[in-house]
Design an enzyme around this catalytic site. Structure first.
Site, PDB file in Angstrom:
ATOM      1  N   SER A 124       3.023   1.899  -4.122  1.00  0.00           N
ATOM      2  CA  SER A 124       2.291   1.934  -2.710  1.00  0.00           C
ATOM      3  C   SER A 124       1.287   3.112  -3.383  1.00  0.00           C
ATOM      4  O   SER A 124       1.509   3.905  -3.958  1.00  0.00           O
ATOM      5  CB  SER A 124       3.175   2.505  -1.648  1.00  0.00           C
ATOM      6  OG  SER A 124       2.389   2.955  -0.669  1.00  0.00           O
ATOM      7  N   TYR A 149       9.796   8.405   2.016  1.00  0.00           N
ATOM      8  CA  TYR A 149       9.500   6.905   1.606  1.00  0.00           C
ATOM      9  C   TYR A 149       8.572   7.240   0.267  1.00  0.00           C
ATOM     10  O   TYR A 149       8.738   6.471  -0.739  1.00  0.00           O
ATOM     11  CB  TYR A 149       9.053   6.251   2.862  1.00  0.00           C
ATOM     12  CG  TYR A 149       8.207   5.143   2.360  1.00  0.00           C
ATOM     13  CD1 TYR A 149       8.793   4.078   1.983  1.00  0.00           C
ATOM     14  CD2 TYR A 149       6.763   5.228   2.285  1.00  0.00           C
ATOM     15  CE1 TYR A 149       8.105   2.946   1.400  1.00  0.00           C
ATOM     16  CE2 TYR A 149       5.978   3.994   1.709  1.00  0.00           C
ATOM     17  CZ  TYR A 149       6.677   2.825   1.355  1.00  0.00           C
ATOM     18  OH  TYR A 149       5.782   1.819   0.988  1.00  0.00           O
ATOM     19  N   LYS A 153       9.068   5.979  -3.990  1.00  0.00           N
ATOM     20  CA  LYS A 153       8.095   5.221  -4.584  1.00  0.00           C
ATOM     21  C   LYS A 153       7.710   6.073  -5.919  1.00  0.00           C
ATOM     22  O   LYS A 153       7.697   5.492  -7.144  1.00  0.00           O
ATOM     23  CB  LYS A 153       6.830   4.588  -4.009  1.00  0.00           C
ATOM     24  CG  LYS A 153       7.197   3.913  -2.782  1.00  0.00           C
ATOM     25  CD  LYS A 153       7.555   2.539  -3.154  1.00  0.00           C
ATOM     26  CE  LYS A 153       7.832   1.559  -1.750  1.00  0.00           C
ATOM     27  NZ  LYS A 153       8.731   0.373  -2.669  1.00  0.00           N
TER      28      LYS A 153
HETATM   29  C1  UD1 Z   1       1.493   3.857   5.966  1.00  0.00           C
HETATM   30  C2  UD1 Z   1       2.128   4.781   5.341  1.00  0.00           C
HETATM   31  C3  UD1 Z   1       2.275   4.593   3.803  1.00  0.00           C
HETATM   32  C4  UD1 Z   1       2.847   3.216   3.712  1.00  0.00           C
HETATM   33  C5  UD1 Z   1       2.137   1.943   4.735  1.00  0.00           C
HETATM   34  C6  UD1 Z   1       2.659   0.802   4.518  1.00  0.00           C
HETATM   35  C7  UD1 Z   1       2.029   6.910   6.415  1.00  0.00           C
HETATM   36  C8  UD1 Z   1       1.330   8.261   6.548  1.00  0.00           C
HETATM   37  N1  UD1 Z   1       1.798   6.114   5.422  1.00  0.00           N
HETATM   38  O1  UD1 Z   1       0.070   3.787   5.481  1.00  0.00           O
HETATM   39  O2  UD1 Z   1       3.064   5.328   3.138  1.00  0.00           O
HETATM   40  O3  UD1 Z   1       2.629   2.751   2.407  1.00  0.00           O
HETATM   41  O4  UD1 Z   1       2.076   2.396   5.852  1.00  0.00           O
HETATM   42  O5  UD1 Z   1       2.000  -0.212   5.127  1.00  0.00           O
HETATM   43  O6  UD1 Z   1       2.759   6.640   7.307  1.00  0.00           O
HETATM   44  N2  UD1 Z   1      -2.972   4.011  13.232  1.00  0.00           N
HETATM   45  C9  UD1 Z   1      -3.506   4.331  14.596  1.00  0.00           C
HETATM   46  N3  UD1 Z   1      -2.606   3.796  15.477  1.00  0.00           N
HETATM   47  C10 UD1 Z   1      -1.543   3.267  15.273  1.00  0.00           C
HETATM   48  C11 UD1 Z   1      -1.044   3.153  13.958  1.00  0.00           C
HETATM   49  C12 UD1 Z   1      -2.055   3.537  12.954  1.00  0.00           C
HETATM   50  O7  UD1 Z   1      -4.690   4.752  14.846  1.00  0.00           O
HETATM   51  O8  UD1 Z   1      -0.774   2.987  16.271  1.00  0.00           O
HETATM   52  C13 UD1 Z   1      -4.062   4.605  12.063  1.00  0.00           C
HETATM   53  C14 UD1 Z   1      -3.518   5.540  11.048  1.00  0.00           C
HETATM   54  O9  UD1 Z   1      -3.917   6.630  11.681  1.00  0.00           O
HETATM   55  C15 UD1 Z   1      -4.485   5.174   9.813  1.00  0.00           C
HETATM   56  C16 UD1 Z   1      -4.594   3.633  10.100  1.00  0.00           C
HETATM   57  O10 UD1 Z   1      -4.517   3.328  11.501  1.00  0.00           O
HETATM   58  O11 UD1 Z   1      -5.603   5.764   9.868  1.00  0.00           O
HETATM   59  C17 UD1 Z   1      -3.790   2.892   9.154  1.00  0.00           C
HETATM   60  O12 UD1 Z   1      -2.154   3.320   9.420  1.00  0.00           O
HETATM   61  P1  UD1 Z   1      -1.010   2.372   9.135  1.00  0.00           P
HETATM   62  O13 UD1 Z   1      -0.968   1.217   9.237  1.00  0.00           O
HETATM   63  O14 UD1 Z   1       0.194   3.179   9.685  1.00  0.00           O
HETATM   64  O15 UD1 Z   1      -1.091   2.668   7.302  1.00  0.00           O
HETATM   65  P2  UD1 Z   1      -1.075   4.173   6.627  1.00  0.00           P
HETATM   66  O16 UD1 Z   1      -1.077   5.242   7.285  1.00  0.00           O
HETATM   67  O17 UD1 Z   1      -2.315   4.105   5.648  1.00  0.00           O
END
Ligand code: UD1
Length: 335
Positions: A124, A149, A153
């Protein structure tokens, strides 16, 4: 000869099974069904016309894995099985280290016993940690991870690097995924999160379906074009095709190589919301919420190495990702 997919009924594993079967490879799946359903095997067969061999087993169960290797001629392993919820990993870290490391070690031992020398690992972009040097290149200095997590990895990558150094016959390919979303265009396989989704796209599709009333956008004060976090979203079918390319590469390779699987394009949270609304002609209510701990401002891949060495590039657009995610959510299998 068959390719063993651990976690092959999960989100990325099932899409990879489809792509491998469609490129005429034989597939064996081992999955304990702790986060997926046995009917995924039927659905893979419905899409491809070919049925993968399936074992319901824990990959850390040595006797079960020996049975799989003795009943099939396995020439490569793609290791998807693992616990993957970031928040949960903070609450129960020991379970994460136990499960994710044990499964990998059991596989490596069993492979050695049966003379199987090709290992492709689901890693990842989380291993890039809090680095802010985008785009991330595979040779970036590793700064550590922000949660257990991620550390699993990171540690598994290290185990596999050491294993490849010690065994000149071994081929290890580490695939660092960016943010996989979307679903197979048939709507028959896709991502089915347990409980409240942690990740952005499953959350958006549940808001669109009326399961949740609004999306919380975590932070609007990041140094990005609209203040919301920027990520590299990749269609899961493109990602699956990246595994076929990695498998082909591993036939003529020994040692350990790392590849990013992303598109190289960064989209913000609000870009995704608006693209989803446009692609599917609906509205996603959202509210700005505080930043989520551990999030970074911007994360996207350098795709140069995967393109040059594997000859692979993501092809699907953000519109495809939004349409296919919604098509999956609307079908009966996402319920
Ligand atoms: C997350 C994990 C990463 C993992 C990946 C798997 C964290 C810090 N990182 O990545 O380790 O490999 O998922 O897919 O958790 N967001 C919102 N509202 C929400 C959900 C997300 O605003 O309800 C935003 C987050 O702040 C981020 C973006 O959407 O900016 C993507 O979030 P997400 O889909 O959770 O992925 P990552 O955080 O990049």
């Amino acid at each position: 000869m068959s390719i063993l997919l651990t976690g092959g009924t999960g989100f990325i594993g099932s899409h990879t099974a489809v792509e491998l079967l469609q490129s005429n490879q034989d597939v064996v799946i081992v999955d304990d069904l702790s986060n997926s359903a046995a009917s995924v095997v039927d659905r893979i067969e419905a899409i491809t016309g070919k049925r993968p061999v399936f074992y319901q087993a824990d990959v850390a169960d040595k006797a079960a894995m020996k049975k799989v290797f003795s009943e099939n001629s396995i020439d490569a392993v793609i290791h998807f099985a693992g616990f993957k919820a970031v928040g949960e990993s903070v609450r129960i870290p020991i379970a994460y280290y136990r499960n994710n490391l044990d499964t990998t070690l059991t596989l490596l031992e069993t492979m050695k016993e049966f003379g199987c020398h090709r290992f492709i690992f689901s890693s990842s972009a989380t291993v890039y940690g809090t680095s802010d040097k985008v785009p991330f290149t595979e040779d970036a200095k590793e700064l550590g991870c922000t949660n257990p997590y991620g550390w699993t990895k990171f540690m598994i990558e290290q185990i596999l690097k050491d294993a490849a150094l010690a065994d000149p016959e071994l081929s290890v390919v580490l695939l660092r995924y960016f943010n996989p979303i979307g679903a197979h265009e048939s709507g028959m396989i896709g991502e089915k999160p347990n409980g409240i989704p942690n990740n952005l796209m499953p959350y958006i599709t549940q808001v669109a379906a009326g399961i949740r009333d609004h999306l919380s956008v975590f932070g609007d004060d990041y140094p990005t074009h609209d203040g919301t976090g920027v990520r590299d979203y990749i269609h899961v079918v493109d990602l699956a095709k990246g595994h076929v390319a990695a498998y082909n590469y591993s036939t003529s390779h020994t040692g350990c190589e790392i590849f990013n699987l992303g598109t190289g394009i960064g989209y913000s949270v609000l870009d995704i919301v608006h693209a989803f609304e446009e692609a599917n002609h609906l509205k996603i209510p959202y509210e700005i919420a505080p930043r989520r701990a551990g999030d970074i401002a911007t994360c996207y891949a350098s795709t140069e190495k995967a393109s040059r060495v594997l000859g692979w590039k993501a092809e699907k657009s953000l519109e495809d990702m939004c349409r296919d995610s919604w098509n999956w959510q609307c079908g009966k299998w996402a319920k």
